[in-house]
Enzyme design. Structure first.
Site, PDB file in Angstrom:
ATOM      1  N   CYS A  66      68.300  13.631  79.317  1.00  0.00           N
ATOM      2  CA  CYS A  66      66.888  13.945  79.086  1.00  0.00           C
ATOM      3  C   CYS A  66      66.179  12.606  78.848  1.00  0.00           C
ATOM      4  CB  CYS A  66      66.710  14.912  77.919  1.00  0.00           C
ATOM      5  SG  CYS A  66      67.143  14.232  76.306  1.00  0.00           S
ATOM      6  N   ARG A  67      65.110  12.599  78.114  1.00  0.00           N
ATOM      7  CA  ARG A  67      64.378  11.350  77.864  1.00  0.00           C
ATOM      8  C   ARG A  67      65.109  10.456  76.868  1.00  0.00           C
ATOM      9  NH1 ARG A  67      60.227   8.894  74.805  1.00  0.00           N
ATOM     10  NH2 ARG A  67      58.940   7.608  76.155  1.00  0.00           N
TER      11      ARG A  67
END
Length: 116
Positions: A66-67
């Site tokens: 993810c981020r």
């Protein structure tokens, strides 16, 4: 063991594993992927849709990004509860970019075009 436990993998190891048969899944939103770039070779399955794909992923080693690593930790934990061999990519796309790992060329072209 919690979300983070021993089920994490570094971005450099994830990059190598993805090129050796592991499945790399990006759980960020489409907007995040467009703004931040896409890890080369990653399959996009947003977090809110991931559970419905769990049965299709059994038998594969799955790496989730993810981020920053928080949502992917949750996603990897959920997949493991469904019998999938899943690891969280530590540090997410932020760490991926810090290490200079490749992004999908399409996403790089889009960002260069926006900068003009």
């Amino acid at each position: 063991m919690g979300w983070f436990g021993g089920n994490r993998i570094s971005v450099t190891d994830a990059y190598s594993a993805a090129h050796n048969g592991s499945v790399l899944i990006d759980v960020r939103t489409a907007q995040e992927r467009s703004a931040e770039g896409r890890p080369a070779g990653a399959t996009h399955i947003p977090l809110d849709k991931l559970q419905s794909y769990a049965s299709r992923l059994s038998g594969d080693e799955v790496l989730v990004i993810c981020r920053s690593g928080r949502r992917s930790a949750h996603a990897a934990s959920m997949l493991r509860r469904h019998g999938v061999s899943a690891k969280n990519v530590k540090g997410g796309i932020l760490a991926w970019k810090r290490q200079g790992l490749p992004l999908d060329p399409t996403s790089q072209r889009m960002r260069k075009k926006k900068q003009r």
